[in-house]
Design an enzyme around this catalytic site. Structure first.
Site, PDB file in Angstrom:
ATOM      1  CB  SER A  39      -0.918   0.016   1.223  1.00  0.00           C
ATOM      2  OG  SER A  39      -1.568   1.275   1.285  1.00  0.00           O
ATOM      3  CG  LEU A  40       2.013   2.957  -3.408  1.00  0.00           C
ATOM      4  CD1 LEU A  40       1.997   3.526  -4.835  1.00  0.00           C
ATOM      5  CD2 LEU A  40       3.452   2.709  -2.978  1.00  0.00           C
ATOM      6  CE  LYS A  90     -11.315  -0.762  -1.638  1.00  0.00           C
ATOM      7  NZ  LYS A  90     -11.201  -0.145  -2.958  1.00  0.00           N
ATOM      8  CG  ASP A 126     -12.450   3.284  -4.457  1.00  0.00           C
ATOM      9  OD1 ASP A 126     -11.419   3.886  -4.107  1.00  0.00           O
ATOM     10  OD2 ASP A 126     -12.683   2.096  -4.159  1.00  0.00           O
ATOM     11  CB  ALA A 152     -19.483  -6.467 -12.453  1.00  0.00           C
ATOM     12  N   GLY A 153     -16.963  -5.704  -9.890  1.00  0.00           N
ATOM     13  CA  GLY A 153     -16.723  -5.817  -8.447  1.00  0.00           C
ATOM     14  C   GLY A 153     -16.811  -4.451  -7.780  1.00  0.00           C
ATOM     15  CB  ALA A 155     -12.706  -0.922  -8.328  1.00  0.00           C
ATOM     16  CE1 TYR A 256      -1.195   1.345  -5.819  1.00  0.00           C
ATOM     17  CE2 TYR A 256      -3.494   1.535  -6.465  1.00  0.00           C
ATOM     18  CZ  TYR A 256      -2.534   1.262  -5.515  1.00  0.00           C
ATOM     19  OH  TYR A 256      -2.915   0.875  -4.259  1.00  0.00           O
ATOM     20  N   GLY A 277      -3.467   3.633 -12.557  1.00  0.00           N
ATOM     21  CA  GLY A 277      -4.398   4.072 -11.513  1.00  0.00           C
ATOM     22  C   GLY A 277      -3.823   4.933 -10.401  1.00  0.00           C
TER      23      GLY A 277
END
Ligand code: NAP
Length: 308
Positions: A39-40, A90, A126, A152-153, A155, A256, A277
């Site tokens: 994770s950034l 999520k 998002d 279709a999830g 995001a 990304y 991304g």
């Protein structure tokens, strides 16, 4: 009285939350995920905190699905300001919220929690982060675009809802399991009942993620968005082969992990404009910062922290 620890860890675990020895500056924000090492978010959020001289820090926490409930309870007690949620939390976190905002309810996924007076408020940034990214990268608004989303999830649902709210000219949802794409399209049908006339193609459509369907749709869309994880792992192909793309389309990959993802590489090969991304990550993070602190996110500081 909490003991102070001089050095912060790269990744914290549930055991750390249970036996909390606060760092300096104290950790009051973080991202829950599994895996979470990649994770950034810490680097961009910590840059923003430093910029505003807010005496706290943002950490990575590796929390597995069966630990989520306990970890969420603990952040309430430890007076966290909030957390971000990433894969795989999520959707599961939804049932742990006290209050869910309109976006969260419609999308069925939460990526930002704010702890306020011991209550957990859930948000999803998002979709709005995506819209800002598209405006920034391609200098165009979603309302002017015919958009095709792959996936279709979580995001994809956030992005599709944003396109619907911004009245995109056309929306095509393409998914491996076409019934999920159809379900999502059905949920958005009211948004696309308006008078925009596009000739023979429907304004809202669900199609399988298959060559014939994609080939037909490419001629009738302006922007193609990858919201599947295809491209995340080394050796993954592009979700759409270069030969199916065309120079007129803009390509946005929500992935990304590398600058030139397989989808971005395929787009470049086809002569199309493309971006990964990172800009969506930046803008969804800036919106989260604004929820937590009710002040404008220092976007250029956060951007710089991401690309260093
Ligand atoms: P998710 O809820 O698990 O949904 C994954 C979607 O991808 C599903 O529609 C699934 O199709 C499809 N899919 C999975 N494997 C596939 C394959 N091998 N071939 C074709 N389709 C496949 O995941 P998510 O949370 O939406 O995340 C999707 C991507 O968005 C991830 O790569 C994530 O990194 C990215 N993301 C980026 C940002 C950002 O800020 N840049 C923010 C959020 C997410 P089925 O329905 O058929 O299973």
């Amino acid at each position: 009285m909490k003991k102070k620890r001089a050095v912060s860890k790269e990744v914290y675990a549930l055991a750390d939350l249970k036996d909390w020895h606060d760092a300096d500056p104290p950790i009051r924000l973080g991202v829950f995920g599994d895996p979470v090492e990649h994770s950034l978010s810490p680097q961009m959020q910590n840059a923003a905190l430093k910029h505003y001289k807010i005496d706290m820090q943002y950490a990575r926490l590796r929390i597995s699905p069966d630990e989520l409930r306990e970890a969420i309870d603990l952040i309430r007690k430890l007076e966290f300001v909030g957390v971000n949620l990433t894969i795989p939390h999520k959707i599961a976190a939804l049932q742990l919220l006290d209050v869910a905002d309109e976006n969260v309810k419609r999308i069925g996924a939460v990526n930002v929690i704010e702890v306020e007076a011991g209550k957990l408020h859930g948000f999803n940034t998002d979709g709005r982060g995506f819209a800002r990214a598209i405006r920034e990268v391609f200098s165009v608004d979603l309302r002017d675009l015919r958009v095709m989303i792959l996936g279709a999830g979580g995001a994809a649902r956030a992005i599709a809802l944003q396109c619907a709210k911004e009245n995109s000219e056309r929306l095509v949802i393409s998914n491996r399991s076409v019934e999920k794409a159809q379900k999502l399209a059905d949920q958005l049908r009211d948004f696309f009942a308006g008078p925009k006339v596009l000739g023979p193609v429907p304004r809202l459509q669900a199609v399988p993620l298959e060559e014939a369907a994609i080939r037909f749709q490419i001629a009738n869309v302006d922007l193609v968005v990858n919201a599947t994880p295809v491209g995340l792992n080394r050796g993954d192909p592009s979700p759409i082969a270069a030969r199916l793309l065309a120079p007129h389309v803009m390509v946005y990959d929500t992935i990304y992990s590398v600058e030139r993802t397989p989808f971005v590489a395929a787009a470049i090969e086809a002569g199309a404009r493309a971006a990964n991304g990172l800009s969506m990550l930046l803008h969804q993070g800036a919106l989260a910062f604004e929820i937590w602190f009710q002040r404008e996110a220092p976007i250029e500081i956060m951007r710089k922290a991401l690309v260093l």
